[in-house]
Design a protein around this motif. Structure first.
Motif, short mmCIF file in Angstrom:
data_model
loop_
_atom_site.label_atom_id
_atom_site.label_comp_id
_atom_site.label_asym_id
_atom_site.label_seq_id
_atom_site.Cartn_x
_atom_site.Cartn_y
_atom_site.Cartn_z
N SER A 77 -60.34 52.84 30.15
CA SER A 77 -61.17 53.94 30.64
C SER A 77 -62.41 54.07 29.77
CB SER A 77 -60.38 55.25 30.64
OG SER A 77 -60.02 55.59 29.30
N SER A 91 -60.55 53.47 34.65
CA SER A 91 -61.06 52.10 34.66
C SER A 91 -61.64 51.71 36.01
CB SER A 91 -59.93 51.13 34.28
OG SER A 91 -58.85 51.25 35.19
N SER A 109 -58.30 53.56 24.99
CA SER A 109 -58.82 52.73 26.08
C SER A 109 -58.89 51.27 25.68
CB SER A 109 -60.21 53.22 26.48
OG SER A 109 -61.17 52.93 25.46
#
Length: 661
Positions: A327, A346, A373
């Motif tokens: 993300s 994402s 992430s």
């Protein structure tokens, strides 16, 4: 000595997390249950005191009420086993004394009814009052936080801000003080309820003995020791309550003596920790209430693995809000809010805007989401990797490995036919002792892993190798000259040094010790790998990066076998050289490697045995040709063996390559 195993931690009063609220609700439910039981027990005792003509019936009902204490199922009553047993003994005693009726009005009023009335009017009423005060203080703090969160970023009014900051600090202190008093009272109730249940019955029974001479002659011999033990029990509980109450008062004083800055929002003085891979705390989240209108809700957020979780106040558990793997997170400008940041999934389809309470929290949340992430939490040492990434600004992303889905091109069970337990080597010893196979205290290695830096380098360098059968030129060049190439999905369980390499029992003993060590040390995590058996060597390959973790020459494998009962367990022994004693060629040293296979372990052993036969047959062309003719085939008619590179051009050999990696 009886002990209370459940307690509200005073240190959690200030944070007021959903977990603390959930535990608090259990204590409150227990207090309500206790109040209900106390009222019923008191009514029964008053009936015994007031209805002398119905003494027999009243004492019988009292005995039944004592037995009902066990059936109440107090949520925090796991430490009351001795109280339950004692009350059951009292119930039996009441039944025995049922025939001995006398006037016990004064004694019952002083020793039975009064202690329970005092417990109900003093302790239970105090709990109810403190609960109401705590609820009011919580509502006031929430209202103050709503006002403070609405402070405008532009056209900031210093006087308004100062008033709101003081109001938040005041309500927060007030909530903290009320929660500390409420928690202390709930903790103390767990002790007082046990004394309150025992004291009235102790007074009642003693009154019966005093006023009934015949009753003393009947039951005093077996009652004296029992009453003495109950008296000592109540005294010990009271002493424990006094000690715990003093400790709670000291803890309360210590928590109230902290700097006033902890009550003031945006007063963080500590440095920002940019290497976190997990975080929890309250955040404001923006929700759309219409086409152009929005509302902010204050919820408790925390990270778990690669997910962002949210747990409303009072909920037992949290729910997943967003997958943070790959993300993106960034600071955003909001017209009416400070310290806002946005997290986008994402895929880019899901995003949310959150507001932190302070600048420190705002920066730490952004760093934490950024670290997660990159999937640093999947490495062996996430903190070290996070420090290195933040120092060098390396952009490293490692994909999630899914071991549940069967990979395409996985080994076909029909490709290798089990031929029992396949072993090689000399004659076996009969019933050897475990000390003859493995030295006591030999260390066990539970995993074969790559360093975190090398693992990330593999993912950063160019196109990722496909773990489902697509191999590059380098992989093909390593196995072009191999007549056999069979791949099995395995999980490495452990390896250890052994004393011999020509005994089948050494593998079984290594299996036993490795599995026992994993159970003792609670090591349940295993790493999925590909075990490639060729006519030259045995390779353990990472299925995601195609990196060879370790390679064993086939000539060094002196023994292999599958478990006799658990068909998925198999292992083999590798021979090496120990140069530690300064000998010219070194003395033989053996190591056992234990695996759990997705297929039958006998099939893996069959393939290893076949690889050994191919190695021997290579020395004689006629024997090799005979072996090729007798090879088993798959369902689609292809030979398990690969075509020799000498017989066909390189392109044709690659076309017939039957690799399962």
């Amino acid at each position: 000595m009886p002990a209370v195993h459940h307690k509200l931690l005073l240190e959690d009063a200030l944070h007021d997390s959903p977990q603390t609220r959930s535990l608090l609700s259990v204590f409150e439910e227990d207090a309500l249950n206790l109040t209900d039981y106390t009222n019923k027990l008191l009514q029964t005792m008053q009936r015994v005191f007031g209805a002398q003509s119905e003494m027999g019936l009243a004492t019988e009902q009292l005995a039944q009420q004592l037995l009902d204490y066990e059936k109440k199922n107090f949520a925090l009553g796991k430490g009351d086993e001795e109280v339950i047993t004692t009350l059951q003994s009292f119930a039996k005693t009441v039944g025995e004394l049922n025939s001995l009726h006398s006037e016990l009005a004064n004694q019952m009023a002083d020793n039975m009814v009064f202690p329970l009335i005092q417990f109900r009017e003093k302790d239970l009423t105090e709990i109810s009052t403190l609960k109401e005060i705590y609820s009011i203080a919580t509502d006031e703090h929430e209202a103050a936080m709503v006002k403070y969160s609405r402070l405008p970023k532009k056209r900031e009014n210093e006087k308004m801000k100062s008033d709101l900051v003081r109001e938040v600090a005041y309500t927060r202190r007030k909530q903290h003080q009320s929660s500390l008093q409420y928690y202390c009272a709930l903790n103390a109730l767990q002790y007082r309820k046990r004394v309150a249940m025992l004291e009235p019955m102790l007074g009642y029974t003693q009154a019966q003995i005093i006023f009934y001479k015949k009753g003393i002659e009947l039951v005093s011999k077996k009652m004296d020791n029992f009453l003495t033990s109950v008296s000592k029990m109540t005294q010990s509980i009271q002493m424990q309550l006094d000690c715990d109450a003093e400790a709670m008062r000291g803890c309360q004083r210590e928590l109230l003596s902290v700097d006033d800055g902890i009550y003031t929002p945006d007063h963080d003085q500590d440095c920002v920790n940019r290497t976190l891979v997990q975080k929890a705390g309250y955040l404001n989240i923006r929700n759309k209430t219409g086409l152009v209108t929005t509302a902010w809700d204050r919820l408790y957020f925390f990270t778990q693995g690669g997910n962002l979780m949210c747990q409303p106040r009072g909920a037992v558990a949290g729910g997943m809000v967003l997958d943070l793997d790959n993300s993106s997170v960034m600071a955003v400008e909001c017209e009416d809010r400070r310290y806002c940041f946005q997290i986008t999934s994402s895929t880019g389809k899901t995003s949310m805007i959150l507001q932190a309470e302070s600048k420190k929290e705002y920066e730490e949340w952004i760093c934490t989401v950024n670290n997660i992430s990159r999937q640093i939490y999947l490495t062996d040492n996430p903190e070290a990797v996070a420090i290195r990434l933040n120092q060098t600004a390396i952009q490293a992303v490692t994909p999630i490995t899914s071991f549940e889905k069967r990979q395409e091109g996985a080994p076909n069970p029909d490709r290798a036919k089990p031929g029992g337990v396949h072993v090689t080597g000399g004659p076996q010893k009969s019933a050897p002792e475990p000390e003859d196979l493995i030295a006591p205290g030999t260390p066990i290695q539970f995993d074969i892993t790559l360093p975190a830096s090398e693992f990330m380098d593999q993912n950063r360098g160019g196109r990722r190798s496909n773990p489902f059968g697509e191999t590059g030129d380098e992989c093909l060049s390593e196995s072009d000259d191999s007549l056999l190439q069979q791949v099995f999905e395995v999980r490495f369980l452990g390896s250890m040094a052994v004393r011999c390499g020509n005994n089948q029992e050494v593998i079984y003993e290594a299996m036993r010790q490795v599995l026992a060590a994993r159970a003792i040390h609670n090591i349940f995590k295993t790493t999925e790998s590909h075990l490639m058996v060729t006519s030259n060597d045995i390779r353990l390959i990472d299925p995601q990066t195609q990196v060879h973790k370790i390679t064993f020459q086939l000539g060094d494998v002196s023994q292999f076998a599958a478990h006799q009962e658990n068909g998925r367990l198999m292992g083999f022994v590798v021979e090496g050289r120990d140069w530690g004693e300064g000998e010219g060629e070194g003395r033989p040293a053996y190591s056992a490697y234990i695996f759990e296979s997705n297929t039958e372990g006998e099939k893996v052993c069959f393939t290893m045995n076949l690889a050994k036969e191919i190695t021997e047959a290579k020395k004689d062309p006629d024997a090799l040709a005979e072996l090729l003719r007798n090879m088993p085939v798959t369902n689609d008619g292809k030979f398990l063996l690969l075509e020799s590179e000498a017989e066909e051009p390189e392109g044709a050999a690659q076309e017939d390559l039957e690799s399962e990696a």
